[in-house]
Structure formats: structure tokens, C-alpha cells
Design a protein around this motif. Structure first.
Motif, PDB file in Angstrom:
ATOM      1  N   GLU A 256       3.116  10.005 -10.028  1.00 44.18           N
ATOM      2  CA  GLU A 256       2.270  10.247 -11.201  1.00 44.18           C
ATOM      3  C   GLU A 256       1.617  11.621 -11.143  1.00 44.18           C
ATOM      4  O   GLU A 256       1.581  12.354 -12.145  1.00 44.18           O
ATOM      5  N   ILE A 257       1.127  12.002  -9.975  1.00 43.85           N
ATOM      6  CA  ILE A 257       0.498  13.319  -9.828  1.00 43.85           C
ATOM      7  C   ILE A 257       1.517  14.426 -10.086  1.00 43.85           C
ATOM      8  O   ILE A 257       1.250  15.391 -10.819  1.00 43.85           O
TER       9      ILE A 257
ATOM     10  N   ARG B  84      -0.876  13.757  -0.856  1.00 43.39           N
ATOM     11  CA  ARG B  84      -0.557  12.577  -0.052  1.00 43.39           C
ATOM     12  C   ARG B  84       0.761  11.966  -0.505  1.00 43.39           C
ATOM     13  O   ARG B  84       0.967  11.694  -1.684  1.00 43.39           O
TER      14      ARG B  84
ATOM     15  N   THR C 146       2.049   1.815  -3.423  1.00 44.18           N
ATOM     16  CA  THR C 146       0.978   2.382  -4.251  1.00 44.18           C
ATOM     17  C   THR C 146       0.891   3.893  -4.068  1.00 44.18           C
ATOM     18  O   THR C 146       0.766   4.648  -5.041  1.00 44.18           O
ATOM     19  N   VAL C 147       0.978   4.348  -2.821  1.00 45.57           N
ATOM     20  CA  VAL C 147       0.938   5.788  -2.552  1.00 45.57           C
ATOM     21  C   VAL C 147       2.141   6.484  -3.178  1.00 45.57           C
ATOM     22  O   VAL C 147       2.021   7.580  -3.742  1.00 45.57           O
TER      23      VAL C 147
ATOM     24  N   GLU D 255       0.165  16.354 -13.356  1.00 46.94           N
ATOM     25  CA  GLU D 255      -0.812  17.397 -13.027  1.00 46.94           C
ATOM     26  C   GLU D 255      -0.136  18.750 -12.809  1.00 46.94           C
ATOM     27  O   GLU D 255       1.040  18.833 -12.459  1.00 46.94           O
TER      28      GLU D 255
ATOM     29  N   LYS E 289       0.839  -1.204   0.000  1.00 49.83           N
ATOM     30  CA  LYS E 289       0.000   0.000   0.000  1.00 49.83           C
ATOM     31  C   LYS E 289       0.874   1.254   0.000  1.00 49.83           C
ATOM     32  O   LYS E 289       0.554   2.239  -0.668  1.00 49.83           O
TER      33      LYS E 289
ATOM     34  N   ARG F 279       3.783   5.562  -5.844  1.00 50.55           N
ATOM     35  CA  ARG F 279       3.558   5.637  -7.296  1.00 50.55           C
ATOM     36  C   ARG F 279       2.548   6.731  -7.634  1.00 50.55           C
ATOM     37  O   ARG F 279       2.706   7.460  -8.617  1.00 50.55           O
ATOM     38  N   GLU F 280       1.493   6.828  -6.840  1.00 52.91           N
ATOM     39  CA  GLU F 280       0.467   7.837  -7.098  1.00 52.91           C
ATOM     40  C   GLU F 280       1.040   9.245  -6.980  1.00 52.91           C
ATOM     41  O   GLU F 280       0.728  10.119  -7.799  1.00 52.91           O
ATOM     42  N   SER F 281       1.872   9.470  -5.970  1.00 56.30           N
ATOM     43  CA  SER F 281       2.449  10.802  -5.796  1.00 56.30           C
ATOM     44  C   SER F 281       3.407  11.137  -6.930  1.00 56.30           C
ATOM     45  O   SER F 281       3.471  12.295  -7.379  1.00 56.30           O
TER      46      SER F 281
END
Length: 292
Positions: free
Chosen positions: A56-57, A111, A49-50, A61, A46, A52-54
Motif C-alpha cells: 500500500e505504501i 518496513r 499485514t506487513v 505514497e 502479522k 500488505r502495508e508495504s
């Protein structure tokens, strides 16, 4: 059974029990939490995953911090990569971009995973994910690397500190770089001793690094120091995997870092009363931000 306070003890315990470093670290967590190995690995997944998300953002973005001091630099690096306009090559450029992306997300109150702190949050994901992409490593290998990094960070926190307010930026970005360097060596199947050499080399390179955030915000120079930390970790791993040793053992480097942190003036430990924070431009930026 799985207690350790020094990196040398961690390696000795792994050899004695004929287990991997990861097995020892997970075993310690099992003893502390009474959770299963599967549950512990799932929790680390998990965290990945966070991360990777950060990344990508930050890379995709249009984010901007409230202060206006940061945001968009990671995207500039990606654009340069697409044009082939990189000095360092794909792997290092990717690690730098990812590290900055995560640090920019943090500055914009997004996050992230604080590894080991929010101020150094981009170094570990930036370096590890870039190496994993370049070497085609699967998630299980990355998760193993994260466990190794966590063990290194735990020991640094026990023996010294990972707090910029206590030890300067050497304790934040330095510790994060050391964690990433050791993890990368492990992920690329280096020997246990090479993991320790990578930790020592990375941390030695930033001994004495001060924590001097402009306007007290984790943006300038913190975000670019995340890029430097990712670079440092890759360099340290490269040296260690080539068989280049640190003459000073990792545990001794950690203690040296602690003593140096204790010797640093309070103005250089996250108070924003010294260093870059009190340069003419640093003071001007602070006044502009406070006047908003």
C-alpha cells in the motif's frame, strides 16, 4: 517427527501422516518453538499485514530512495492500469506493480518482510496478493500459501542458499519465485506434485542469474528483477496447474542451483565488481551517488 530436508521428503511425510503440507510445516514449527498452532498462524498473519502495508505504501505514497535511483515506478504502473494501458492484463500487471512497490519501500528503508531476503522482498507478496485478489481468496488461504512458501524456502536454504553473495541472484529472486510459485499452486488447490513442479520450473528459469547491484545498492537492477520474479512465479504456477511437469525434479534443480552458484565468479555475486554494476552507466551512477 516433522523433520524434512528435501521437497520430496516433505511431500512423502505429508502423505504418510495424511496431513497437508501446511500441517507438516506448522507441526515442525510447533516442535521447534513449543508454540500453539494458533500462535504460529497469528505470527504469520502479522507477516501478511506487513506485506500488505508495504504494498500500500509503495502504491500510494511518494517514496524515494536516498540514492535517488528508485521510487515511483509502482505508481506509474497503477496509473497505466487505470487507463487500461496494460500489455499483460490485470492479474500479471497487478503482481508486477505490487512486487515493485514492496521493493521500492525496501530501497527507501521502509518496513518489509524479507522473503527470503530483502533484495527479493517484493516477489512473494506481489504474486500472492495479486492472485488472492483475482481469485477472491481469503486471508486464511494466503496464510496457508505463506507457510508453503516458508517450507520451500527452508529447504532451498538447507540444500543450497538464498544468499546473493553466495549464489548470485538466482539464489535470491530465483528462490523467491520458486517459493511463490509453489505457494500459488497450493492456494489454488493443486496437487502436491504440482507444487514441486512449479518450484522446479520457476527456479530453472533463472539458473545462472548473477547478482550485480549498481553502486552496491539493492535498487538497480534488483527492483525490476522483483517484477521479473513475480512474473516467473505466475508462469510456473500456470504451467504446473495445467499438468505440465518438470523433467528435472525440484530437489535436483535446487542442487544444480547451488553448484552453479559455486561456479560463478566472485565478481558476479553481490560484489558490484561485474555485470551491470561495471557498465559505463553503472559506473557513472556509482560515482554520482558517492559524490553526494
Amino acid at each position: 517427527m516433522y523433520n524434512f530436508n528435501r521437497l520430496s521428503e516433505l511431500i512423502e511425510l505429508a502423505k504418510k501422516e495424511q496431513l497437508s503440507i501446511v500441517d507438516i510445516i506448522i507441526g515442525r514449527e510447533q516442535e521447534l518453538t513449543n508454540k500453539s498452532r494458533g500462535e504460529i498462524r497469528a505470527k504469520m498473519a502479522k507477516a501478511l499485514t506487513v506485506m500488505r502495508e508495504s504494498v500500500e505504501i509503495g502504491l500510494s505514497e511518494d517514496i524515494k530512495s536516498t540514492s535517488g535511483l528508485s521510487g515511483g515506478d509502482a505508481k506509474l504502473l497503477i496509473e497505466a492500469q487505470k487507463k487500461g494501458a496494460t500489455v499483460t492484463g490485470t492479474l500479471l500487471s497487478s503482481a508486477i506493480a505490487k512486487a515493485i512497490a514492496v521493493a521500492e519501500v525496501n530501497a527507501a528503508m521502509g518496513r518489509i518482510v524479507a522473503v527470503p531476503t530483502a533484495g527479493s522482498c517484493g516477489i512473494l507478496p506481489g504474486a500472492l496478493l495479486a492472485v488472492a485478489e483475482a481469485k477472491d481468496l481469503d486471508d486464511e488461504a494466503i496464510i496457508d500459501g505463506l507457510f508453503v512458501a516458508s517450507g520451500i524456502g527452508l529447504i532451498i536454504a538447507k540444500q543450497a542458499t538464498v544468499s546473493g553473495a553466495e549464489g548470485g541472484c538466482q539464489a535470491e529472486c530465483g528462490s523467491a519465485a520458486a517459493m511463490a510459485a509453489g505457494a500459488i499452486v497450493y492456494m489454488l488447490e493443486g496437487k502436491e506434485e504440482q507444487v514441486l513442479d512449479a518450484v522446479a520450473i520457476a527456479l530453472k528459469n533463472v539458473l545462472g542469474l548473477v547478482c550485480d547491484p549498481v553502486a552496491g545498492l539493492v535498487e538497480v537492477p534488483c527492483i525490476k528483477r522483483n517484477a521479473g520474479g513475480a512474473t516467473n512465479s505466475l508462469m510456473a504456477a500456470e504451467l504446473a496447474l495445467a499438468g505440465i511437469k518438470s523433467h528435472i525434479p525440484a530437489d535436483e534443480v535446487i542442487i544444480a542451483m547451488k553448484k552453479i552458484g559455486q561456479a560463478l565468479a566472485p565478481q558476479l555475486k553481490e560484489t558490484s565488481l561485474g555485470g551491470l554494476a561495471v557498465t559505463p552507466t553503472g559506473c557513472k551512477l556509482k560515482d554520482e551517488i558517492l559524490s553526494k
